[in-house]
Motif scaffolding. Structure first.
Motif, PDB file in Angstrom:
ATOM      1  N   ILE A 142       3.013  -0.330  15.876  1.00 28.32           N
ATOM      2  CA  ILE A 142       2.979   0.303  14.551  1.00 28.32           C
ATOM      3  C   ILE A 142       4.256  -0.040  13.778  1.00 28.32           C
ATOM      4  CG2 ILE A 142       2.906   2.506  13.312  1.00 28.32           C
ATOM      5  CD1 ILE A 142       1.382   3.642  15.765  1.00 28.32           C
ATOM      6  N   ALA A 143       5.396   0.021  14.474  1.00 28.97           N
ATOM      7  CA  ALA A 143       6.676  -0.278  13.819  1.00 28.97           C
ATOM      8  C   ALA A 143       6.687  -1.706  13.290  1.00 28.97           C
ATOM      9  CB  ALA A 143       7.821  -0.067  14.809  1.00 28.97           C
ATOM     10  N   VAL A 144       6.251  -2.645  14.110  1.00 27.56           N
ATOM     11  CA  VAL A 144       6.270  -4.053  13.704  1.00 27.56           C
ATOM     12  C   VAL A 144       5.268  -4.291  12.582  1.00 27.56           C
ATOM     13  CG1 VAL A 144       5.825  -6.422  14.471  1.00 27.56           C
ATOM     14  CG2 VAL A 144       7.102  -4.852  15.933  1.00 27.56           C
ATOM     15  N   LEU A 198       6.515  -3.373   9.181  1.00 26.74           N
ATOM     16  CA  LEU A 198       7.473  -4.291   8.567  1.00 26.74           C
ATOM     17  C   LEU A 198       6.794  -5.501   7.919  1.00 26.74           C
ATOM     18  CD1 LEU A 198      10.291  -3.982  11.218  1.00 26.74           C
ATOM     19  CD2 LEU A 198      10.385  -3.202   8.848  1.00 26.74           C
ATOM     20  N   THR A 199       5.511  -5.727   8.244  1.00 26.56           N
ATOM     21  CA  THR A 199       4.799  -6.826   7.581  1.00 26.56           C
ATOM     22  C   THR A 199       4.222  -6.358   6.241  1.00 26.56           C
ATOM     23  OG1 THR A 199       2.651  -6.306   8.551  1.00 26.56           O
ATOM     24  CG2 THR A 199       4.071  -7.763   9.818  1.00 26.56           C
ATOM     25  N   THR A 200       4.257  -5.056   5.981  1.00 30.76           N
ATOM     26  CA  THR A 200       3.687  -4.540   4.737  1.00 30.76           C
ATOM     27  C   THR A 200       4.793  -4.348   3.696  1.00 30.76           C
ATOM     28  OG1 THR A 200       4.020  -2.208   5.234  1.00 30.76           O
ATOM     29  CG2 THR A 200       2.024  -3.228   6.119  1.00 30.76           C
ATOM     30  N   ASP A 201       4.448  -3.737   2.557  1.00 33.88           N
ATOM     31  CA  ASP A 201       5.492  -3.514   1.551  1.00 33.88           C
ATOM     32  C   ASP A 201       6.180  -2.165   1.750  1.00 33.88           C
ATOM     33  OD1 ASP A 201       3.444  -1.905   0.831  1.00 33.88           O
ATOM     34  OD2 ASP A 201       3.445  -2.434  -1.300  1.00 33.88           O
ATOM     35  N   ARG A 202       5.854  -1.499   2.870  1.00 32.10           N
ATOM     36  CA  ARG A 202       6.550  -0.260   3.164  1.00 32.10           C
ATOM     37  C   ARG A 202       7.703  -0.506   4.113  1.00 32.10           C
ATOM     38  NH1 ARG A 202       3.893   5.197   3.947  1.00 32.10           N
ATOM     39  NH2 ARG A 202       2.891   5.535   1.963  1.00 32.10           N
ATOM     40  N   LEU A 213      14.606  -5.062  16.655  1.00 31.17           N
ATOM     41  CA  LEU A 213      13.579  -5.482  15.692  1.00 31.17           C
ATOM     42  C   LEU A 213      14.164  -6.508  14.719  1.00 31.17           C
ATOM     43  CD1 LEU A 213      11.737  -2.165  14.704  1.00 31.17           C
ATOM     44  CD2 LEU A 213      10.675  -4.212  15.666  1.00 31.17           C
ATOM     45  N   SER A 214      15.350  -6.202  14.174  1.00 33.98           N
ATOM     46  CA  SER A 214      15.899  -7.135  13.191  1.00 33.98           C
ATOM     47  C   SER A 214      16.351  -8.434  13.859  1.00 33.98           C
ATOM     48  CB  SER A 214      17.030  -6.492  12.389  1.00 33.98           C
ATOM     49  OG  SER A 214      17.863  -5.746  13.219  1.00 33.98           O
ATOM     50  N   ALA A 229      14.138  -9.732  -4.146  1.00 32.02           N
ATOM     51  CA  ALA A 229      14.059  -9.908  -2.699  1.00 32.02           C
ATOM     52  C   ALA A 229      13.194 -11.108  -2.353  1.00 32.02           C
ATOM     53  CB  ALA A 229      13.491  -8.652  -2.053  1.00 32.02           C
ATOM     54  N   VAL A 230      13.711 -11.919  -1.441  1.00 29.23           N
ATOM     55  CA  VAL A 230      12.987 -13.068  -0.917  1.00 29.23           C
ATOM     56  C   VAL A 230      12.026 -12.568   0.164  1.00 29.23           C
ATOM     57  CG1 VAL A 230      13.325 -15.199   0.424  1.00 29.23           C
ATOM     58  CG2 VAL A 230      14.895 -14.607  -1.437  1.00 29.23           C
ATOM     59  N   ARG A 231      10.894 -13.219   0.320  1.00 24.22           N
ATOM     60  CA  ARG A 231       9.938 -12.823   1.344  1.00 24.22           C
ATOM     61  C   ARG A 231      10.583 -12.800   2.728  1.00 24.22           C
ATOM     62  NH1 ARG A 231       4.369 -12.815   0.829  1.00 24.22           N
ATOM     63  NH2 ARG A 231       3.704 -13.097  -1.327  1.00 24.22           N
ATOM     64  N   GLY A 232      10.261 -11.775   3.495  1.00 24.90           N
ATOM     65  CA  GLY A 232      10.891 -11.590   4.796  1.00 24.90           C
ATOM     66  C   GLY A 232      11.797 -10.364   4.745  1.00 24.90           C
ATOM     67  N   PHE A 233      12.198  -9.986   3.508  1.00 24.20           N
ATOM     68  CA  PHE A 233      13.055  -8.807   3.382  1.00 24.20           C
ATOM     69  C   PHE A 233      12.265  -7.531   3.664  1.00 24.20           C
ATOM     70  CE2 PHE A 233      14.149  -5.185   0.613  1.00 24.20           C
ATOM     71  CZ  PHE A 233      15.386  -4.866   1.150  1.00 24.20           C
ATOM     72  N   ASN A 234      12.854  -6.640   4.394  1.00 26.43           N
ATOM     73  CA  ASN A 234      12.367  -5.272   4.501  1.00 26.43           C
ATOM     74  C   ASN A 234      13.514  -4.421   5.025  1.00 26.43           C
ATOM     75  OD1 ASN A 234      10.739  -3.010   4.427  1.00 26.43           O
ATOM     76  ND2 ASN A 234       8.952  -4.058   5.270  1.00 26.43           N
ATOM     77  N   LEU A 235      13.247  -3.145   5.209  1.00 25.20           N
ATOM     78  CA  LEU A 235      14.315  -2.221   5.560  1.00 25.20           C
ATOM     79  C   LEU A 235      13.895  -1.378   6.765  1.00 25.20           C
ATOM     80  CD1 LEU A 235      16.940  -0.638   4.795  1.00 25.20           C
ATOM     81  CD2 LEU A 235      15.502   0.739   3.305  1.00 25.20           C
ATOM     82  N   ILE A 236      14.819  -1.219   7.702  1.00 22.94           N
ATOM     83  CA  ILE A 236      14.605  -0.265   8.798  1.00 22.94           C
ATOM     84  C   ILE A 236      15.677   0.811   8.678  1.00 22.94           C
ATOM     85  CG2 ILE A 236      14.441   0.080  11.298  1.00 22.94           C
ATOM     86  CD1 ILE A 236      14.019  -2.902  11.628  1.00 22.94           C
TER      87      ILE A 236
END
Ligand code: ATP
Ligand code: MG
Length: 361
Positions: free
Chosen positions: A69-71, A74-78, A97-98, A190-197
């Motif tokens: 679920i966590a991974v 991170l593939t979504t926009d959330r 994860l990062s 933001a470039v694709r691949g960016f997300n936040l944990i």
């Protein structure tokens, strides 16, 4: 990679070989900007054997589904919020994860009561700002900005310790995927691949609870305290083994029986009842997480290594346990004494611990 004697290596350096093997064996579709497929990220976390026979060690011990679920989040926009009691491996999972997704776990912002908006957005090099006026050269990028520019994962530790107004800086970043720089009349997209944990500790709940607007932009994954005694012993055994290897401690690895005793004490005091459920107990004020059980073992190993004969003894354990359990000199001492007399004393095979603890008094 791991030749310089730094005290603690980043996950991406420590597990560079594993990450490399996973990338080589990887065949599915990678989300843009990711170093490997989501399946491989989960394998990296949970461990397993690759098709070429290479073994990946488990990093997180627990429910595979949670990691999926966590991974997937991170593939979504959330963004991902790892939430739970202290010491349930939130920071640990966030780092791994990062490391697996971006190959970089260092784009980190620590949330404190003093964290400012600049720490999340950007600051200025004042000498340059005065000399040149606002320019790109005078701008000091935050880890968040760098993650956005390079399409990597940014990490925020202890999100709920930051002031609510500072937290809300994240709303634009998470919904527009952009960081405006009004002074330069520009923005960083933001470039694709960016997300936040982000991680947050539920003991701090209410300190600065997330606003509804921000909550909506996170998917929350709750990391639980280990379900069973065996699972918790497994976590402690693995983490202690890697600690004594890193620290090059001249001590024997602790016997399974010692780990069982420490984990039993922690589980009983944490849950307020003996494992067989027969007696009710009081719980101490501090948190008695797996992380504390790990520190108790590490501490005892150091005592055995440097002040003993390299074999962990009950006396080594006793002082470490006391230090972990008694955080409040009055209240916790009463709780611990009661536990010692009603639970530890009657257990025949725990006589050495009982005596060692009594001697400390
Ligand atoms: N389920 C688990 N699997 C593997 N390691 C674990 C697990 N639970 C705890 N640990 C270990 O516990 C230690 C502490 O974890 P960590 O610092 O990530 O906790 P945390 O949840 O971030 O706590 P805090 O809320 O205090 O910041 C780590 O070394 C980690 O390896
Ligand atoms: Mg943490």
């Amino acid at each position: 990679m791991t030749s310089t004697p730094v005290l603690r290596h980043h996950a991406e350096n420590l597990f560079a070989t594993e990450l490399e093997e996973l990338r080589k064996a990887d065949s599915g579709r990678r989300p843009e900007g990711w170093h490997m497929t989501p399946q491989s990220v989960v394998t990296y976390l949970i461990g397993g054997a690759l098709s070429n026979g290479f073994t990946i060690t488990p990093k997180y011990i627990g429910n595979r589904r949670l990691m999926e679920i966590a991974v997937a989040t991170l593939t979504t926009d959330r963004a991902l919020l790892l939430y739970g009691l202290p010491g349930t491996a939130k920071s640990w999972v966030s780092e791994h994860l990062s490391a697996a997704i971006s190959g970089d776990s260092t784009l980190l912002i620590q949330g404190t009561a003093g964290t400012s908006e600049e720490a999340i957005r950007y600051g200025w090099n004042y000498a340059r700002l005065l000399a040149e006026g606002p320019s790109e050269n005078a701008l000091v990028a935050s880890p968040m900005m760098r993650a956005m520019q390079t399409g990597k994962i940014a990490r925020i530790e202890e999100l709920t310790r930051m002031g609510a107004d500072v937290q809300d800086t994240l709303i634009t970043i998470l919904s527009e995927k952009s960081l405006p720089i009004p002074e330069l009349n520009t923005e960083v997209q933001a470039v694709r691949g960016f997300n936040l944990i982000a991680t947050a500790n539920n003991r701090d709940k209410g300190v600065n609870d997330l606003s509804a607007a921000l909550k909506r932009r996170f998917n929350t994954v709750i990391l639980p305290v280990p379900d069973t005694l065996e699972e918790e012993m497994d976590i402690v055994r693995q983490r202690v083994a890697s600690y004594s290897k890193t620290m090059e401690l001249p001590a024997e690895p602790p016997a399974a029986e010692e780990i069982r005793r420490v984990v039993t004490i922690f589980r009983e005091l944490r849950s307020g009842a003996t494992l067989d459920g027969k007696a009710k107990l009081k719980s101490p004020s501090g948190s008695l997480s797996t992380a504390e059980a790990i520190s108790v073992m590490n501490n005892s190993l150091s005592m055995a290594a440097y002040f003993g004969d390299g074999q962990m003894k009950a006396t080594d354990l006793a002082s470490s346990i006391l230090g972990a359990v008694v955080k409040d000199p009055v209240q916790d001492k009463i709780v611990w004494k009661e536990y010692l007399e009603t639970v530890v004393k009657p257990r025949d095979e725990w006589k050495d611990i009982y005596r060692a603890c009594k001697d400390l008094d």
